[in-house]
Design a protein around this motif. Structure first.
Motif, PDB file in Angstrom:
ATOM      1  N   LEU A 192       0.825  -1.208   0.000  1.00 42.77           N
ATOM      2  CA  LEU A 192       0.000   0.000   0.000  1.00 42.77           C
ATOM      3  C   LEU A 192       0.857   1.255   0.000  1.00 42.77           C
ATOM      4  O   LEU A 192       0.631   2.172  -0.815  1.00 42.77           O
ATOM      5  CB  LEU A 192      -0.919  -0.011   1.226  1.00 42.77           C
ATOM      6  N   ARG A 193       1.832   1.314   0.889  1.00 44.45           N
ATOM      7  CA  ARG A 193       2.681   2.509   0.945  1.00 44.45           C
ATOM      8  C   ARG A 193       3.499   2.659  -0.333  1.00 44.45           C
ATOM      9  O   ARG A 193       3.741   3.781  -0.807  1.00 44.45           O
ATOM     10  CB  ARG A 193       3.607   2.428   2.156  1.00 44.45           C
ATOM     11  N   GLN A 196       1.140   4.101  -2.946  1.00 42.42           N
ATOM     12  CA  GLN A 196       0.914   5.520  -2.688  1.00 42.42           C
ATOM     13  C   GLN A 196       2.113   6.359  -3.105  1.00 42.42           C
ATOM     14  O   GLN A 196       1.954   7.456  -3.655  1.00 42.42           O
ATOM     15  CB  GLN A 196       0.595   5.737  -1.206  1.00 42.42           C
ATOM     16  N   LEU A 199       2.083   6.501  -6.835  1.00 41.16           N
ATOM     17  CA  LEU A 199       1.021   7.405  -7.266  1.00 41.16           C
ATOM     18  C   LEU A 199       1.478   8.861  -7.183  1.00 41.16           C
ATOM     19  O   LEU A 199       1.213   9.669  -8.096  1.00 41.16           O
ATOM     20  CB  LEU A 199      -0.224   7.185  -6.407  1.00 41.16           C
ATOM     21  N   GLN A 248      -4.359   3.902  -8.078  1.00 41.18           N
ATOM     22  CA  GLN A 248      -5.394   4.182  -7.083  1.00 41.18           C
ATOM     23  C   GLN A 248      -6.217   2.931  -6.788  1.00 41.18           C
ATOM     24  O   GLN A 248      -6.565   2.667  -5.625  1.00 41.18           O
ATOM     25  CB  GLN A 248      -6.307   5.308  -7.586  1.00 41.18           C
ATOM     26  N   ALA A 251      -4.154   0.637  -4.561  1.00 41.07           N
ATOM     27  CA  ALA A 251      -4.095   1.132  -3.185  1.00 41.07           C
ATOM     28  C   ALA A 251      -5.404   0.849  -2.454  1.00 41.07           C
ATOM     29  O   ALA A 251      -5.406   0.433  -1.284  1.00 41.07           O
ATOM     30  CB  ALA A 251      -3.778   2.617  -3.172  1.00 41.07           C
ATOM     31  N   ALA A 274      -5.686   6.479   4.251  1.00 39.70           N
ATOM     32  CA  ALA A 274      -5.731   7.276   3.019  1.00 39.70           C
ATOM     33  C   ALA A 274      -4.558   8.240   2.911  1.00 39.70           C
ATOM     34  O   ALA A 274      -4.077   8.525   1.806  1.00 39.70           O
ATOM     35  CB  ALA A 274      -7.052   8.032   2.943  1.00 39.70           C
ATOM     36  N   PRO A 276      -1.004   9.331   2.566  1.00 38.58           N
ATOM     37  CA  PRO A 276       0.231   8.620   2.179  1.00 38.58           C
ATOM     38  C   PRO A 276       1.302   8.722   3.253  1.00 38.58           C
ATOM     39  O   PRO A 276       1.371   9.692   4.015  1.00 38.58           O
ATOM     40  CB  PRO A 276       0.654   9.326   0.890  1.00 38.58           C
TER      41      PRO A 276
END
Length: 485
Positions: A192-193, A196, A199, A248, A251, A274, A276
């Protein structure tokens, strides 16, 4: 009817006569019994030569403390990661199911252990009967019953040992699930990190490309360049824009996975995660000494060991079933014609039963059962070897991947720095009309690709640390102590 005291002399006398008989039978038959396999050692499994004391690796060889492996996620110094793993170890459905399975295994062990002790019960009855034209008659009884099966050949004890080993295997299985859940939460959180961060890189590059697009439009309006430059700039910015929804989506899916892993509904962590944050990084000086015995701390290896112990005990249990069985039972009660005289004046009823059962002919079923349990034992031995080999592979794979991604990250960081400088120079020269737009496009694509690869590799490097800790069996000691009933 006068009151009578229970006469236990018959019970004591019978026990005195029965005890020598039981001992004599046990002594006569013990010479031909083989109630347990002789080879109780764990099967040998080849281990890499470098593992005899230490692993030859480019890292400084330092053996971490037990607590470091038990709560390895603390080394990432990320409070959010720690909170998620702590919650998952408490609320994850797989963990809770394994805890229930452990409670069941322990209860079954207690049930089997009770068979070693005498069983004592009490009973009471009332009966009214009539025969022909006679007056109806009443009968009231109350008393105690007791029974005991002497475990002469150790069959019951072997059954207890088997269920005890099953309970220990269930405890190790719970620990193995905790290890897997902690690692899965960490890897998903790192993913996830990483998404982000990628992104944010895509959005920054998109903003730079849109500035370049605006510049190319101004130059085209001034007649300095053709519309080809504008269309190429539009294509580049749209390609970058197309990557943003993909990142997105990834994530959002990672957040949903983390919510489910922690026992919550998808979407429960959208607000919490949510914002980052940087990809958590393990200390750069991480290093592990790997003696050959290190892998025995893995819960799946421990579970495989306990299954071998359970299989050994079941072989002994099946072998004991081939020999005579003994049963002692007795009852002591009161019998009266009226309920009022049951407490005083009732007659004492007592009985004692001693029995022995000897298998004479069963068509070879008992021996076949022994062979079946021996085959099951061999299966557990082979499964143990396979578990150890898998553990060795997991550690080797994690170490190789860790080393490769460290080298890759260093090269990519150097490439990203050079690509940033090239993009800056290309933008300045294009604005001055010294180069054409193709050079600008190429430098922008290179910059986006290298920066994206840097963040992806940084996340992979952190995930490699997680997989190494998991391969070493880290993450279960303290968790099992707190979560196991």
């Amino acid at each position: 009817m006068p009151s009578q005291r229970p006469d236990l002399s018959l019970l004591r006398g019978t026990r005195r006569h029965l005890a020598p008989l039981v001992c004599a039978l046990a002594a006569a038959l013990s010479g031909c019994t083989t109630l347990a396999p002789q080879n109780t050692e764990l099967p040998e499994t080849p281990v890499p030569a470098a593992w005899s004391t230490q692993v030859s690796s480019p890292y400084a060889l330092v053996t971490p403390a037990t607590a470091s492996l038990a709560e390895w996620w603390q080394r990432f110094n990320d409070p959010q990661l720690t909170a998620l793993i702590t919650l998952a170890l408490q609320a994850n459905t797989d963990v809770r199911s394994a805890q229930a399975a452990l409670q069941q295994a322990r209860a079954l062990r207690d049930v089997r252990s009770a068979s070693l002790l005498p069983a004592v019960g009490t009973s009471a009855s009332a009966r009214r009967s009539q025969s022909g034209s006679n007056d109806p008659g009443n009968s009231f009884q109350a008393g105690f019953d007791a029974s005991w099966e002497p475990d002469v050949f150790g069959g019951n004890r072997s059954a207890v040992n088997a269920t005890t080993a099953d309970a220990q295997a269930a405890e190790a299985s719970l620990a193995n699930i905790q290890v897997s859940i902690a690692a899965e939460v960490a890897v998903t959180y790192i993913e996830l990190r990483g998404l982000q961060a990628r992104l944010a890189i895509a959005q920054r590059n998109l903003a730079a490309q849109q500035e370049t697009l605006q510049l190319s439009r101004w130059r085209a309006q001034a007649g300095l360049v053709s519309s080809l430059d504008v269309e190429q700039a539009v294509a580049a910015s749209e390609q970058t824009s197309a990557q943003i929804p993909l990142l997105q989506t990834g994530a959002a899916q990672a957040m949903s996975s983390l919510a489910v892993l922690s026992g919550q509904a998808p979407g429960a962590l959208q607000v919490t995660l949510a914002m980052p944050a940087a990809v958590p990084q393990a200390p750069a000086d991480l290093a592990l000494a790997l003696p050959a015995s290190t892998l025995r701390q893995r819960p799946d290896v421990r579970a495989a060991e306990r299954r071998i112990s359970a299989a050994l005990a079941r072989v002994a249990q099946a072998d004991a079933a081939r020999y005579p069985g003994f049963q002692l039972g007795g009852s002591l009660g009161l019998n009266a014609l009226t309920l009022g005289t049951l407490a005083s004046g009732a007659s004492v009823v007592r009985s004692l039963l001693a029995s022995v059962s000897v298998p004479l002919f069963d068509g070879g079923a008992a021996r076949a059962q022994v062979r079946a349990q021996e085959a099951a034992l061999e299966q557990t031995r082979v499964a143990y070897q396979g578990t150890v080999l898998t553990a060795l592979k997991d550690v080797e794979d994690a170490l190789v991947s860790l080393q490769g991604n460290r080298e890759r990250l260093a090269r990519l960081q150097a490439a990203a720095e050079a690509a940033g400088n090239a993009d800056l120079l290309a933008g300045q020269r294009y604005a001055s009309g010294l180069i054409d737009f193709r050079a600008v496009l190429e430098t922008q694509r290179t910059l986006l690709s290298t920066q994206d690869s840097v963040e992806a590799t940084r996340a992979s490097l952190s995930a490699d640390h997680v997989r190494l800790y998991k391969a070493l069996g880290g993450g279960w000691t303290s968790a099992a102590e707190t979560a196991t009933p």
